[in-house]
Design a protein around this motif. Structure first.
Motif, PDB file in Angstrom:
ATOM      1  N   GLY A  16      11.885  34.599  25.029  1.00 60.93           N
ATOM      2  CA  GLY A  16      12.032  34.119  23.676  1.00 60.93           C
ATOM      3  C   GLY A  16      10.787  33.402  23.192  1.00 60.93           C
ATOM      4  O   GLY A  16       9.791  33.496  24.166  1.00 60.93           O
ATOM      5  N   TYR A  17      11.012  32.847  22.431  1.00 61.38           N
ATOM      6  CA  TYR A  17       9.675  33.003  20.668  1.00 61.38           C
ATOM      7  C   TYR A  17       9.625  31.123  20.019  1.00 61.38           C
ATOM      8  O   TYR A  17      11.054  31.045  20.413  1.00 61.38           O
ATOM      9  N   ALA A  18       9.104  30.244  20.026  1.00 60.59           N
ATOM     10  CA  ALA A  18       8.977  29.152  19.484  1.00 60.59           C
ATOM     11  C   ALA A  18       9.422  28.579  20.187  1.00 60.59           C
ATOM     12  O   ALA A  18       9.481  26.872  19.979  1.00 60.59           O
ATOM     13  N   GLY A  19       9.968  28.651  21.198  1.00 56.12           N
ATOM     14  CA  GLY A  19      10.055  27.434  22.470  1.00 56.12           C
ATOM     15  C   GLY A  19      11.949  27.251  21.768  1.00 56.12           C
ATOM     16  O   GLY A  19      12.077  25.681  21.622  1.00 56.12           O
ATOM     17  N   THR A  20      12.278  27.807  21.215  1.00 50.01           N
ATOM     18  CA  THR A  20      13.934  27.328  20.523  1.00 50.01           C
ATOM     19  C   THR A  20      14.611  26.733  21.569  1.00 50.01           C
ATOM     20  O   THR A  20      14.799  26.990  22.765  1.00 50.01           O
ATOM     21  N   GLY A  21      15.733  25.450  21.059  1.00 55.12           N
ATOM     22  CA  GLY A  21      16.368  25.272  22.408  1.00 55.12           C
ATOM     23  C   GLY A  21      15.842  23.846  23.180  1.00 55.12           C
ATOM     24  O   GLY A  21      16.858  23.289  23.599  1.00 55.12           O
ATOM     25  N   GLN A  22      14.884  23.392  23.140  1.00 56.29           N
ATOM     26  CA  GLN A  22      14.064  22.279  23.551  1.00 56.29           C
ATOM     27  C   GLN A  22      14.400  21.321  22.865  1.00 56.29           C
ATOM     28  O   GLN A  22      14.560  21.065  22.232  1.00 56.29           O
ATOM     29  N   ILE A 130       3.178  37.347  14.107  1.00 53.81           N
ATOM     30  CA  ILE A 130       3.662  38.052  14.490  1.00 53.81           C
ATOM     31  C   ILE A 130       5.118  38.627  14.045  1.00 53.81           C
ATOM     32  O   ILE A 130       5.646  39.310  14.838  1.00 53.81           O
ATOM     33  N   LEU A 131       5.560  37.524  13.402  1.00 53.00           N
ATOM     34  CA  LEU A 131       7.587  37.290  13.623  1.00 53.00           C
ATOM     35  C   LEU A 131       8.079  37.987  11.900  1.00 53.00           C
ATOM     36  O   LEU A 131       8.890  38.819  11.788  1.00 53.00           O
ATOM     37  N   LYS A 132       6.431  38.308  11.406  1.00 55.06           N
ATOM     38  CA  LYS A 132       6.977  39.154  10.014  1.00 55.06           C
ATOM     39  C   LYS A 132       7.337  41.095  10.396  1.00 55.06           C
ATOM     40  O   LYS A 132       5.792  41.544  10.906  1.00 55.06           O
ATOM     41  N   PRO A 133       7.950  41.511   9.931  1.00 55.51           N
ATOM     42  CA  PRO A 133       7.371  43.123  10.090  1.00 55.51           C
ATOM     43  C   PRO A 133       6.322  43.621   9.934  1.00 55.51           C
ATOM     44  O   PRO A 133       6.375  44.578  10.521  1.00 55.51           O
ATOM     45  N   ALA A 134       6.373  43.763   8.615  1.00 56.47           N
ATOM     46  CA  ALA A 134       5.204  44.065   8.195  1.00 56.47           C
ATOM     47  C   ALA A 134       3.969  43.759   8.622  1.00 56.47           C
ATOM     48  O   ALA A 134       2.683  44.704   8.885  1.00 56.47           O
ATOM     49  N   ARG A 135       3.234  42.827   9.441  1.00 52.82           N
ATOM     50  CA  ARG A 135       2.544  42.423   9.749  1.00 52.82           C
ATOM     51  C   ARG A 135       2.295  42.575  11.098  1.00 52.82           C
ATOM     52  O   ARG A 135       1.709  42.659  11.551  1.00 52.82           O
ATOM     53  N   GLU A 153       5.227  47.623  19.868  1.00 50.78           N
ATOM     54  CA  GLU A 153       5.768  47.101  19.005  1.00 50.78           C
ATOM     55  C   GLU A 153       7.555  47.406  19.250  1.00 50.78           C
ATOM     56  O   GLU A 153       7.994  46.296  18.176  1.00 50.78           O
ATOM     57  N   SER A 154       8.115  48.442  19.633  1.00 49.68           N
ATOM     58  CA  SER A 154       9.729  48.764  19.936  1.00 49.68           C
ATOM     59  C   SER A 154      10.008  47.378  20.363  1.00 49.68           C
ATOM     60  O   SER A 154      10.509  46.958  20.242  1.00 49.68           O
ATOM     61  N   SER A 155       9.095  47.256  21.705  1.00 48.41           N
ATOM     62  CA  SER A 155       9.802  45.989  21.999  1.00 48.41           C
ATOM     63  C   SER A 155       9.546  44.720  21.124  1.00 48.41           C
ATOM     64  O   SER A 155      10.768  43.737  21.771  1.00 48.41           O
ATOM     65  N   LEU A 156       8.818  44.013  20.922  1.00 49.10           N
ATOM     66  CA  LEU A 156       8.303  43.400  19.641  1.00 49.10           C
ATOM     67  C   LEU A 156       9.551  42.935  18.520  1.00 49.10           C
ATOM     68  O   LEU A 156      10.221  42.523  18.392  1.00 49.10           O
ATOM     69  N   ASP A 157       9.773  44.374  18.176  1.00 51.68           N
ATOM     70  CA  ASP A 157      10.970  44.762  17.446  1.00 51.68           C
ATOM     71  C   ASP A 157      12.026  44.462  18.028  1.00 51.68           C
ATOM     72  O   ASP A 157      12.817  43.553  16.745  1.00 51.68           O
ATOM     73  N   ASP A 161      14.088  40.263  16.790  1.00 51.07           N
ATOM     74  CA  ASP A 161      15.245  40.628  15.560  1.00 51.07           C
ATOM     75  C   ASP A 161      15.859  39.856  14.519  1.00 51.07           C
ATOM     76  O   ASP A 161      15.234  38.786  14.092  1.00 51.07           O
ATOM     77  N   LYS A 162      16.307  40.289  14.127  1.00 52.18           N
ATOM     78  CA  LYS A 162      17.229  39.303  12.555  1.00 52.18           C
ATOM     79  C   LYS A 162      17.580  38.478  13.356  1.00 52.18           C
ATOM     80  O   LYS A 162      17.453  37.033  13.007  1.00 52.18           O
ATOM     81  N   ASN A 163      18.648  38.613  14.200  1.00 54.21           N
ATOM     82  CA  ASN A 163      19.652  37.580  14.697  1.00 54.21           C
ATOM     83  C   ASN A 163      18.341  36.143  14.998  1.00 54.21           C
ATOM     84  O   ASN A 163      18.742  34.581  15.423  1.00 54.21           O
ATOM     85  N   PHE A 164      17.308  36.625  15.892  1.00 51.82           N
ATOM     86  CA  PHE A 164      16.067  35.832  15.882  1.00 51.82           C
ATOM     87  C   PHE A 164      15.548  35.016  15.247  1.00 51.82           C
ATOM     88  O   PHE A 164      16.078  33.567  14.902  1.00 51.82           O
ATOM     89  N   LEU A 165      15.652  35.902  14.485  1.00 47.67           N
ATOM     90  CA  LEU A 165      14.982  34.537  12.883  1.00 47.67           C
ATOM     91  C   LEU A 165      14.984  33.815  12.093  1.00 47.67           C
ATOM     92  O   LEU A 165      15.466  32.189  11.837  1.00 47.67           O
TER      93      LEU A 165
END
Length: 280
Positions: A16-22, A130-135, A153-157, A161-165
């Motif tokens: 997970g990213y950004a420590g969500t849910g903590q 890193i959360l912006k697909p273009a960057r 890049e595939s793993s990061l995509d 994904d849209k749900n995470f964002l």
């Protein structure tokens, strides 16, 4: 903000990213030292003479030591040399000579260059960009070795994904809502090389950072984090590049009693304060 544990491992899995849910819980103030020290006790007046004598002796010893000159050595090493080789001492070498876009590049082909590269890459890999697909595509191509770029890049995509964002309050392009600022800044505290050769290096980067949404009534306010990233580097195309990386929590100090700033103050700070290029 942290990317979560075990990122960029050999099996290509990401957490997970950004420590969500903590949820952070503030403990009540303690009257004693948070590190467990006992309260100071007043000394009795009967010890005052002993104290004065002790101070005089220490002053005499200090003066005698100072008069010995600057050529004092310890185990055959001068005091100046000892300071230069301290674990947290900066090398004084220029970290990079160029930048690829906004990402530092052109690191020295030595141990210090590898540590400088790892510190700067840690900042990039745990950033809002890193959360912006273009960057993200640009970051991956510039930071990772060419034969791993497509796979990573595939793993990061998939991980971002849209749900995470959506869960962290961003749209499908990684942008925050109007009037809000998504914050993700990483500040390396120190580096340590655990393995080095002419072509590969393993570097630990101890980091602190801030992450979250600077907005009113947000469910993910900007908070701080402490973590250590381990980067496997490879010398490729005349520079140090990332082969893989992982992350673990801490070491984290005791939280200070800082006054919490408003979302407006945090957003303004992000806009006004620029980042650094880090060097070992």
């Amino acid at each position: 903000m942290s990317l979560g544990d075990d990122h960029g491992t050999d099996d290509g899995t990401y957490g997970g990213y950004a420590g969500t849910g903590q949820t952070r819980t503030r403990l009540p103030d303690r009257a004693t030292d948070p590190y467990g020290g006992a309260p100071r006790r007043p000394r009795s007046s009967s010890r005052s003479l002993v104290t004065i004598v002790g101070v005089i002796v220490l002053l005499i010893a200090a003066i005698a030591f100072a008069n010995r000159g600057d050529d004092v050595t310890t185990n055959g090493t001068s005091g100046e040399d000892k300071a230069e080789t301290a674990p947290t001492a900066a090398s004084g070498e220029r970290p990079v000579t160029t930048k690829s876009g906004a990402i530092p590049s052109g690191f020295a082909h030595d141990r210090q260059g590898a540590e400088s590269a790892a510190a700067n890459y840690a900042v990039v890999l745990v950033s809002a960009d890193i959360l912006k697909p273009a960057r993200r595509t640009e970051i991956v191509q510039r930071v990772f070795v060419a034969d791993k770029a497509a796979e990573l890049e595939s793993s990061l995509d998939k991980a971002y994904d849209k749900n995470f964002l959506s869960n962290v309050g961003l749209d499908e392009n990684g942008n925050a809502p109007s009037g809000s600022t998504y914050v993700s800044r990483t500040m390396p505290v120190g580096t340590k090389t655990t393995n080095y050769s002419n072509t590969t290096a393993t570097v630990d980067v101890w980091c602190t950072g801030v992450f979250g949404m600077a907005a009113e009534n947000t469910t993910s306010p900007v908070t701080s984090d402490w973590f250590t990233m381990t980067l496997q580097l490879r010398w490729a195309d005349g520079d140090w590049k990332v082969d893989s990386f992982s992350q673990k929590a801490g070491p984290a100090p005791v939280n200070g009693d800082n006054k919490i700033s408003t979302s407006e103050e945090v957003s303004k700070a992000v806009e006004e304060y620029g980042g650094f290029t880090y060097a070992r």
